[in-house]
Design a protein around this motif. Sequence first.
Motif, mmCIF file in Angstrom:
data_model
loop_
_atom_site.group_PDB
_atom_site.id
_atom_site.type_symbol
_atom_site.label_atom_id
_atom_site.label_comp_id
_atom_site.label_asym_id
_atom_site.label_seq_id
_atom_site.Cartn_x
_atom_site.Cartn_y
_atom_site.Cartn_z
ATOM 1 N N GLU A 1 0.835 -1.203 0.000
ATOM 2 C CA GLU A 1 0.000 0.000 0.000
ATOM 3 C C GLU A 1 0.870 1.253 0.000
ATOM 4 O OE1 GLU A 1 -3.704 -0.342 2.473
ATOM 5 O OE2 GLU A 1 -2.556 -1.963 3.402
ATOM 6 N N ARG A 2 1.930 1.192 -0.768
ATOM 7 C CA ARG A 2 2.924 2.257 -0.786
ATOM 8 C C ARG A 2 2.309 3.627 -1.069
ATOM 9 N NH1 ARG A 2 8.970 2.030 -3.155
ATOM 10 N NH2 ARG A 2 9.481 4.245 -3.020
ATOM 11 N N LYS A 3 1.453 3.718 -2.061
ATOM 12 C CA LYS A 3 0.863 5.006 -2.438
ATOM 13 C C LYS A 3 0.040 5.603 -1.297
ATOM 14 C CE LYS A 3 0.708 4.184 -7.434
ATOM 15 N NZ LYS A 3 -0.181 4.075 -8.621
ATOM 16 N N LYS A 4 -0.517 4.727 -0.487
ATOM 17 C CA LYS A 4 -1.373 5.170 0.614
ATOM 18 C C LYS A 4 -0.565 5.817 1.730
ATOM 19 C CE LYS A 4 -4.772 3.303 3.900
ATOM 20 N NZ LYS A 4 -5.495 2.070 4.320
ATOM 21 N N GLU B 1 3.068 6.636 1.592
ATOM 22 C CA GLU B 1 4.317 7.341 1.266
ATOM 23 C C GLU B 1 4.183 8.841 1.445
ATOM 24 O OE1 GLU B 1 7.721 7.153 -2.212
ATOM 25 O OE2 GLU B 1 5.662 6.675 -2.728
ATOM 26 N N VAL C 1 4.760 12.044 0.073
ATOM 27 C CA VAL C 1 5.037 12.496 -1.296
ATOM 28 C C VAL C 1 5.997 13.690 -1.319
ATOM 29 C CG1 VAL C 1 2.856 11.653 -2.220
ATOM 30 C CG2 VAL C 1 2.969 13.959 -1.277
ATOM 31 N N ARG D 1 9.381 12.317 -2.375
ATOM 32 C CA ARG D 1 9.438 11.402 -3.500
ATOM 33 C C ARG D 1 10.611 11.680 -4.417
ATOM 34 N NH1 ARG D 1 3.843 10.716 -6.236
ATOM 35 N NH2 ARG D 1 3.472 9.616 -4.282
#
Length: 341
Positions: A330-333, A335, A337, A340
């Motif tokens: 669930e990296r996008k949830k 991380e 940003v 990045r």
Amino acid sequence: MKYFYILLFISISSLLKSQENRFYDDAYLTIDNMLKDKQKYSFKTAVLSVENAYYQGKLDTVEVDRKIKFIANFCKTIVRNRDLTYKETDKETVSKYAAIFSVICEETPILINQDTVRYKPFSYDFQDVFGHKDLTSLFVSKLVTTQKGNCNSLPYLYKILAEELGVEANIALAPNHIYIKHNIKSIGWYNTELTSGIFPQDAWLMASGFIHLNAIENGVYMKALDNRESLALCLVDLANAYKRSFPDNDGTFAIKCAERALQVSPNLVTALLLKAETHKEQYQKLEKSDPKAKELLVLLNKEYSHIHQIGYRNMPEGMYLEWLVSLKTERKKYEDVRLRN
């Protein structure tokens, strides 16, 4: 002659035991002297003194140090040859953080005689995550030799490398877990998670379900430990190594380590648990009618009650592994940003 051999056996056994304990006593003294400012602070020295004690003086610390310096020099090479898109005045420091992260977590292209090869980063070792089978699974010396580590050895190596590069890295605790916290001018505090190689938001830590609000307020979890508190953590490691080396010990050394650690960091949960669990082991060895057993039982109830009150909750190992894997799935949830690029 019979009694002579018995006495000789007892003398040799006592001598061997004192020699075995000497390595742990030396490691304790090394860390304690740093806490008393009698010896120059070095997290690397503290960590390797613990590991060497477990190896009973047989760890080749010179070779381990050589490997660490090689990795640190690689980090310095990256700093010299890579320009971050970062504009704040602490760019030099942040560049060093980024280089350490790259070496530990990312494939890095290296130009050798006009040929480009890809450096392979360290990987997470799922074989013995908690060191139940082999305590050395948690060691930095094992990590730099095999390129495989876990949530103990990876952040420890990160902090060691940061000190080799002349910058500070703060260790932080979560349930069954250790990670790195940094404070930089552009965004303030942020988390560095080395087991999966990303920068997670605090939401991921809270998603474990085992971080009580009291634990945050009391600095049990998610607190950036300073250098002295990191040394206290090493004292807990030393006690746990001692208990593994001498499973029939009377608990005296472990309690000594725990109490010294708690002088430095009163709510260091690993030290509180070490103390309570050692008292529990002492209690279990006594007859229930023994007055000492009754005293220990009262003490145990107080200790476990205090640990609960400051916010500690036991996280089952299976749930910990699922939580750890969730950061990748669930990296996008989770991380952050802001980091990045």
